[in-house]
Write a protein that holds these residues in place. Structure first.
Motif, PDB file in Angstrom:
ATOM      1  N   ALA A 144       1.075  -0.960  -0.113  1.00 43.47           N
ATOM      2  CA  ALA A 144       0.154  -0.159  -0.557  1.00 43.47           C
ATOM      3  C   ALA A 144       1.008   1.492   0.319  1.00 43.47           C
ATOM      4  CB  ALA A 144      -1.014  -0.352   1.062  1.00 43.47           C
ATOM      5  N   GLY A 145       1.894   1.267   0.947  1.00 51.38           N
ATOM      6  CA  GLY A 145       2.512   2.448   0.955  1.00 51.38           C
ATOM      7  C   GLY A 145       3.059   2.052  -0.401  1.00 51.38           C
ATOM      8  N   VAL A 146       3.537   1.768  -1.256  1.00 49.72           N
ATOM      9  CA  VAL A 146       4.709   2.003  -2.180  1.00 49.72           C
ATOM     10  C   VAL A 146       3.872   2.055  -3.299  1.00 49.72           C
ATOM     11  CG1 VAL A 146       6.064   1.037  -4.176  1.00 49.72           C
ATOM     12  CG2 VAL A 146       6.504   0.393  -1.574  1.00 49.72           C
ATOM     13  N   TRP A 147       2.262   2.200  -3.483  1.00 47.73           N
ATOM     14  CA  TRP A 147       1.517   2.139  -4.553  1.00 47.73           C
ATOM     15  C   TRP A 147       0.699   3.431  -4.081  1.00 47.73           C
ATOM     16  CZ3 TRP A 147       0.326   0.585  -9.037  1.00 47.73           C
ATOM     17  CH2 TRP A 147      -0.953   1.170  -9.395  1.00 47.73           C
ATOM     18  N   ALA A 148       0.734   4.049  -2.545  1.00 48.76           N
ATOM     19  CA  ALA A 148       0.970   5.583  -2.587  1.00 48.76           C
ATOM     20  C   ALA A 148       1.230   6.774  -3.211  1.00 48.76           C
ATOM     21  CB  ALA A 148       0.415   5.387  -1.276  1.00 48.76           C
ATOM     22  N   ARG A 149       2.731   5.580  -3.177  1.00 55.37           N
ATOM     23  CA  ARG A 149       3.755   7.031  -3.845  1.00 55.37           C
ATOM     24  C   ARG A 149       3.369   7.458  -5.541  1.00 55.37           C
ATOM     25  NH1 ARG A 149       8.784   6.149  -0.315  1.00 55.37           N
ATOM     26  NH2 ARG A 149       8.235   6.848   2.119  1.00 55.37           N
ATOM     27  N   VAL A 150       3.373   5.945  -5.542  1.00 53.75           N
ATOM     28  CA  VAL A 150       3.773   5.681  -8.123  1.00 53.75           C
ATOM     29  C   VAL A 150       2.375   6.349  -7.655  1.00 53.75           C
ATOM     30  CG1 VAL A 150       3.272   4.307  -9.537  1.00 53.75           C
ATOM     31  CG2 VAL A 150       5.114   3.713  -7.747  1.00 53.75           C
ATOM     32  N   GLU A 151       1.104   6.116  -7.452  1.00 50.37           N
ATOM     33  CA  GLU A 151       0.502   7.134  -7.940  1.00 50.37           C
ATOM     34  C   GLU A 151       0.784   8.459  -7.724  1.00 50.37           C
ATOM     35  OE1 GLU A 151      -4.274   6.398  -8.839  1.00 50.37           O
ATOM     36  OE2 GLU A 151      -3.493   4.868  -8.223  1.00 50.37           O
ATOM     37  N   ALA A 152       0.611   9.124  -6.421  1.00 51.38           N
ATOM     38  CA  ALA A 152       0.642  10.096  -6.289  1.00 51.38           C
ATOM     39  C   ALA A 152       2.302  10.810  -7.378  1.00 51.38           C
ATOM     40  CB  ALA A 152       1.340  10.423  -4.597  1.00 51.38           C
ATOM     41  N   VAL A 153       2.649  10.035  -7.636  1.00 49.64           N
ATOM     42  CA  VAL A 153       3.839  10.930  -8.419  1.00 49.64           C
ATOM     43  C   VAL A 153       3.315  10.714  -9.983  1.00 49.64           C
ATOM     44  CG1 VAL A 153       5.804  10.122  -9.920  1.00 49.64           C
ATOM     45  CG2 VAL A 153       5.986  10.014  -7.154  1.00 49.64           C
ATOM     46  N   LEU A 154       2.366   9.852 -10.323  1.00 47.38           N
ATOM     47  CA  LEU A 154       1.672   9.447 -11.873  1.00 47.38           C
ATOM     48  C   LEU A 154       0.851  11.198 -11.817  1.00 47.38           C
ATOM     49  CD1 LEU A 154       1.496   5.909 -12.175  1.00 47.38           C
ATOM     50  CD2 LEU A 154       2.714   7.282 -13.408  1.00 47.38           C
ATOM     51  N   LYS A 155      -0.354  11.153 -10.675  1.00 46.84           N
ATOM     52  CA  LYS A 155      -1.117  12.097 -10.568  1.00 46.84           C
ATOM     53  C   LYS A 155      -0.582  13.571 -10.944  1.00 46.84           C
ATOM     54  CE  LYS A 155      -4.579   9.827  -7.782  1.00 46.84           C
ATOM     55  NZ  LYS A 155      -5.413  10.574  -6.824  1.00 46.84           N
ATOM     56  N   ALA A 156       0.950  14.032  -9.549  1.00 51.69           N
ATOM     57  CA  ALA A 156       1.720  14.896 -10.268  1.00 51.69           C
ATOM     58  C   ALA A 156       2.301  15.560 -11.052  1.00 51.69           C
ATOM     59  CB  ALA A 156       2.966  14.865  -9.198  1.00 51.69           C
ATOM     60  N   ASP A 157       2.659  13.760 -12.106  1.00 52.40           N
ATOM     61  CA  ASP A 157       3.298  14.281 -13.219  1.00 52.40           C
ATOM     62  C   ASP A 157       2.020  14.760 -14.657  1.00 52.40           C
ATOM     63  OD1 ASP A 157       5.209  13.511 -16.010  1.00 52.40           O
ATOM     64  OD2 ASP A 157       3.275  11.968 -15.916  1.00 52.40           O
ATOM     65  N   GLY A 158       0.243  14.437 -13.793  1.00 54.90           N
ATOM     66  CA  GLY A 158      -0.512  14.762 -14.751  1.00 54.90           C
ATOM     67  C   GLY A 158      -1.154  13.478 -15.855  1.00 54.90           C
ATOM     68  N   ARG A 159      -0.322  12.449 -15.680  1.00 56.34           N
ATOM     69  CA  ARG A 159      -0.544  11.501 -17.158  1.00 56.34           C
ATOM     70  C   ARG A 159      -1.495  10.481 -16.325  1.00 56.34           C
ATOM     71  NH1 ARG A 159       5.068  10.191 -20.000  1.00 56.34           N
ATOM     72  NH2 ARG A 159       5.984  10.922 -18.143  1.00 56.34           N
ATOM     73  N   GLY A 160      -1.093  10.474 -14.813  1.00 58.27           N
ATOM     74  CA  GLY A 160      -2.191   9.169 -14.050  1.00 58.27           C
ATOM     75  C   GLY A 160      -1.683   7.713 -14.534  1.00 58.27           C
ATOM     76  N   LEU A 161      -2.393   7.367 -14.666  1.00 55.76           N
ATOM     77  CA  LEU A 161      -2.446   5.821 -14.651  1.00 55.76           C
ATOM     78  C   LEU A 161      -1.841   5.535 -16.580  1.00 55.76           C
ATOM     79  CD1 LEU A 161      -4.452   3.685 -12.741  1.00 55.76           C
ATOM     80  CD2 LEU A 161      -1.738   3.954 -12.534  1.00 55.76           C
ATOM     81  N   ALA A 162      -1.775   6.353 -17.402  1.00 58.29           N
ATOM     82  CA  ALA A 162      -1.852   6.019 -18.897  1.00 58.29           C
ATOM     83  C   ALA A 162      -0.017   5.863 -18.959  1.00 58.29           C
ATOM     84  CB  ALA A 162      -2.280   7.754 -19.708  1.00 58.29           C
TER      85      ALA A 162
END
Length: 167
Positions: free
Chosen positions: A101-119
């Motif tokens: 859960a901790g790794v996934w929260a960090r990864v998804e926060a990074v992808l959201k900040a990047d602006g492309r999300g899970l693309a």
């Protein structure tokens, strides 16, 4: 780690019968009085995706987990990523081998900040030693370093916030 003063995070239980977006928008309105928020998916036109702010010089992000709504605002930023994940979540290793859960929260926060999300394939996120004042840093491939913090949230939920470089 203490968040920088310009980053404000809030969360609230989602009452039964209330749409989660209603709760997250109320949190944002409390954090940025007078601002308005809108989301429009670039693919389907639906009211989801990256939130845009009007009436304030700030970036925002929201997340939902275990009956909670989470919101973050950052004054003067172009983007911010926030993710909240239940500690007991299962199946993440099918999407990202070795992820909890901790790794996934960090990864998804990074992808959201990047602006492309899970693309972007979550496996493209790479973590590095923390810069001063941060809990961790990350990059997508060889892109710019993003700064991240682990936020203490409600029991049973892991929360991460990420900012891209300013400038």
């Amino acid at each position: 780690m203490t968040l920088p003063a310009e980053i404000r995070v809030a969360w609230r239980r989602i009452p039964g019968g209330v749409e989660r977006r209603t709760v997250s928008r109320a949190l944002l309105a409390e954090l940025l009085p007078g601002a308005s928020f809108a989301a429009r998916c670039v693919r389907c036109g639906g009211e989801h995706g990256r939130l845009r702010v009007s009436g304030a010089d700030a970036a925002v992000s929201v997340s939902y987990a275990e009956g909670w709504a989470f919101a973050v605002t950052v004054s003067g930023a172009m983007s911010v990523g926030l993710d909240a994940v239940p500690v007991a979540v299962t199946g993440l290793e099918r999407v990202l081998p070795g992820a909890d859960a901790g790794v996934w929260a960090r990864v998804e926060a990074v992808l959201k900040a990047d602006g492309r999300g899970l693309a972007v394939d979550p496996a493209r996120v790479r973590f590095a030693a923390a810069s001063p004042g941060a809990d961790w840093n990350a990059r997508i491939d060889d892109g710019p370093a993003l700064t991240g913090w682990d936020v203490t949230g409600p029991p049973g939920v892991v929360v991460a916030v990420t900012l891209p470089p300013r400038g």
